[in-house]
Every structure is written in C-alpha cells, then in structure tokens.
Design a protein around this motif. Structure first.
Motif, PDB file in Angstrom:
ATOM      1  N   ALA A  35      -0.205   0.837 -13.957  1.00 13.52           N
ATOM      2  CA  ALA A  35      -0.442   0.600 -12.528  1.00 13.52           C
ATOM      3  C   ALA A  35       0.551  -0.429 -12.007  1.00 13.52           C
ATOM      4  O   ALA A  35       1.118  -1.214 -12.775  1.00 13.52           O
ATOM      5  CB  ALA A  35      -1.868   0.084 -12.332  1.00 13.52           C
ATOM      6  N   LEU A  66       0.788   5.553 -12.376  1.00 11.36           N
ATOM      7  CA  LEU A  66      -0.202   6.198 -11.518  1.00 11.36           C
ATOM      8  C   LEU A  66       0.408   6.828 -10.278  1.00 11.36           C
ATOM      9  O   LEU A  66       0.020   7.921  -9.878  1.00 11.36           O
ATOM     10  CB  LEU A  66      -1.200   5.145 -11.008  1.00 11.36           C
ATOM     11  N   ASP A  67       1.331   6.099  -9.647  1.00 14.07           N
ATOM     12  CA  ASP A  67       1.722   6.550  -8.313  1.00 14.07           C
ATOM     13  C   ASP A  67       3.095   6.032  -7.912  1.00 14.07           C
ATOM     14  O   ASP A  67       3.639   5.124  -8.537  1.00 14.07           O
ATOM     15  CB  ASP A  67       0.659   6.137  -7.268  1.00 14.07           C
TER      16      ASP A  67
HETATM   17  C1  F6R Z   1      -1.113   0.811  -7.939  1.00  7.71           C
HETATM   18  C2  F6R Z   1      -2.324   1.517  -7.562  1.00  7.71           C
HETATM   19  C3  F6R Z   1      -3.321   0.954  -6.607  1.00  7.71           C
HETATM   20  C4  F6R Z   1      -3.577  -0.532  -6.828  1.00  7.71           C
HETATM   21  C5  F6R Z   1      -4.597  -1.047  -5.817  1.00  7.71           C
HETATM   22  C6  F6R Z   1      -4.834  -2.530  -5.950  1.00  7.71           C
HETATM   23  O1  F6R Z   1      -0.354   1.565  -8.851  1.00  7.71           O
HETATM   24  O2  F6R Z   1      -2.498   2.603  -8.006  1.00  7.71           O
HETATM   25  O3  F6R Z   1      -4.530   1.658  -6.726  1.00  7.71           O
HETATM   26  O4  F6R Z   1      -4.042  -0.737  -8.121  1.00  7.71           O
HETATM   27  O5  F6R Z   1      -4.164  -0.771  -4.516  1.00  7.71           O
HETATM   28  O6  F6R Z   1      -3.673  -3.210  -5.620  1.00  7.71           O
HETATM   29  P1  F6R Z   1      -3.519  -4.780  -5.929  1.00  7.71           P
HETATM   30  O7  F6R Z   1      -3.566  -4.912  -7.390  1.00  7.71           O
HETATM   31  O8  F6R Z   1      -2.158  -5.119  -5.361  1.00  7.71           O
HETATM   32  O9  F6R Z   1      -4.634  -5.451  -5.233  1.00  7.71           O
END
Ligand code: F6R
Length: 240
Positions: A35, A66-67
């Motif tokens: 992630a 993931l993305d």
């Molecule tokens: C990132 C992802 C998102 C983040 C989520 C939380 O690859 O898939 O789902 O994990 O938006 O973001 P943070 O950690 O920046 O609060």
C-alpha cells in the motif's frame, strides 16, 4: 479479525514489520501486496532497517501494489510508483522485475486490469496484503458502493478521497480516476494486515469492526476474512 492497539506508532510499525519478517522467513519467495499513503511509511522504514541489519531479504519476493492514479505520469512526484521507489524499493534488495504496480497510463484500462489480476494469479496469489483505510472505509481505492468489487478495475475517486489526498498535489491537479485491486483481489490474499492511525480513522475503524458487513464500508468485509489483523493506535481505536 485480530485487533491490536498500540500506544505509539513505532511499536505498531515494529509489529507490522514482524509480520512481514515472519512471512518472508517462512517463504523467501513470498508474494506481498503493498500500500501507499501515510499509514505504511513507518513500517517500510522499519523493513529497510531490518534489511540493512541483514535480518530480512527481499531478493526473491514479488510485490503487487494496491493501486495507482490514472493519467498521472509514472515519474510524477505523486505517483504511487514514485512513492514506492522513494519509501521502499530503492532502499532494499528487491529485483525490479518482481515489482508490479498498475499502469495508470495504459491505453486500455480494462486490459491492464485483467492482465494485473492474471499476474497475481500466476504468482500464486498474495501471501500478505498490507492495507491502510480511508476515512470513508475504503481499502485500496474501493470506495463505498452498492456492491463489493471483485478484480482490478478503474474507479472514479469520491469527493472525500479527493479531499483527503489533494493536499499532496501542490503543483498539479489530483487525478479523478485510479486503477485499484478490487475487494475480491484483496480478500483472496492469504493474510491481511491493516494499519490505521489517528482520530480521523476512528469512525471508519468502528464501522469496520462493529458495523454490518456492507459495501458502504468496504473494509467491513475483513470481518469475513480468516486471517485479518488490524493494527491501530489508540486514537484510531477510540470508538471501539
Ligand atoms: C493506498 C491505498 C489507500 C490508503 C488509504 C489511507 O495504496 O490503497 O486505501 O491506504 O487512503 O491513506 P493514508 O494512509 O494516507 O491515510
């Protein structure tokens, strides 16, 4: 769902890194789902430290992120490709050939999504999937919806996600679309590790753990996974 609450973020990151270390020790060619965002940064720092100390090697590991944003140049400072290079890949011994991130500039997004799923399957599925959680309960970029998604797909980001992430886009406009692994792809991982810190995540965590399993809070589906671990700080756990 196993829940562990930590009073400080370094202990949380160490616990997350322990799970990576154990996974890779048991299977040196493990397939990791990774992630981006703020949540995994300290865990990545801890993994780099352990790599430098000779405790862990990524030489035979394969990764799938993931993305990735659509229509953002790969080398843009906000692309998830850049994030992963800066926060992990350039600092460990991973073979770049084993690193996979969706191509957000693909000519055909559907074909790219199908190819990505096929690669995950060919790799034998994900052994350990790391997740953060959005303030709206999203995992990956699976936003609240009427139904759970399955495989990788192109998604239109919600206003709440655009609001949460646009702070990073100081010199450019935040993309409105992303390619994301689907909820099905995430749930097929053998083990799932979700990290949540800060009060802004408290409501999403409460809905994930105590709410009904509903695509309105995509992370709630983790209640049905046989091996999901939620690591959180006290602020994120405040409503449990
Ligand atoms: C990132 C992802 C998102 C983040 C989520 C939380 O690859 O898939 O789902 O994990 O938006 O973001 P943070 O950690 O920046 O609060």
């Amino acid at each position: 769902m196993q829940i562990r609450i930590f009073s400080n973020e370094n202990d949380l990151a160490a616990a997350a890194a322990d799970i990576f270390e154990t996974t890779i020790a048991a299977k040196p060619d493990a397939v990791l789902g990774l992630a981006t965002g703020a949540s995994p940064v300290l865990t990545y720092k801890e993994l780099i430290k352990r790599y430098e100390a000779g405790k862990i090697s990524f030489a035979r590991v394969t990764t799938f992120n993931l993305d990735e944003y659509c229509d953002l140049p790969k080398n843009d400072k906000n692309s998830y490709y850049t994030f992963m290079q800066e926060n992990l890949f350039s600092k460990i011994d991973i073979d770049p050939a084993n690193v996979h991130i969706e191509d957000g500039n693909a000519a055909d997004f559907d074909a790219e999504a199908k190819a990505y799923d096929a690669m995950i399957e060919a790799a034998g599925l994900i052994d350990l999937q790391l997740l953060g959680i959005g303030t709206n309960g999203h995992i990956g970029f699976n936003e609240p919806a009427d139904a759970f998604s399955d495989g990788t797909f192109r998604v239109k980001l919600t206003e709440s996600t655009i609001k949460a992430n646009s702070r990073y886009f100081t010199d450019s406009v935040m993309p409105e679309y992303a390619l994301t692994m689907g909820v099905g792809s995430i749930m097929r991982a053998k083990k799932i590790l979700l990290i949540a810190t800060g009060a802004a995540k408290a409501e999403a965590i409460c809905n994930t753990v105590k709410g009904p399993v509903t695509p309105r809070c995509p992370a709630s589906i983790l209640q049905t996974h046989p091996d999901a671990i939620l690591l959180m700080d006290e602020a994120a756990a405040a409503l449990l």
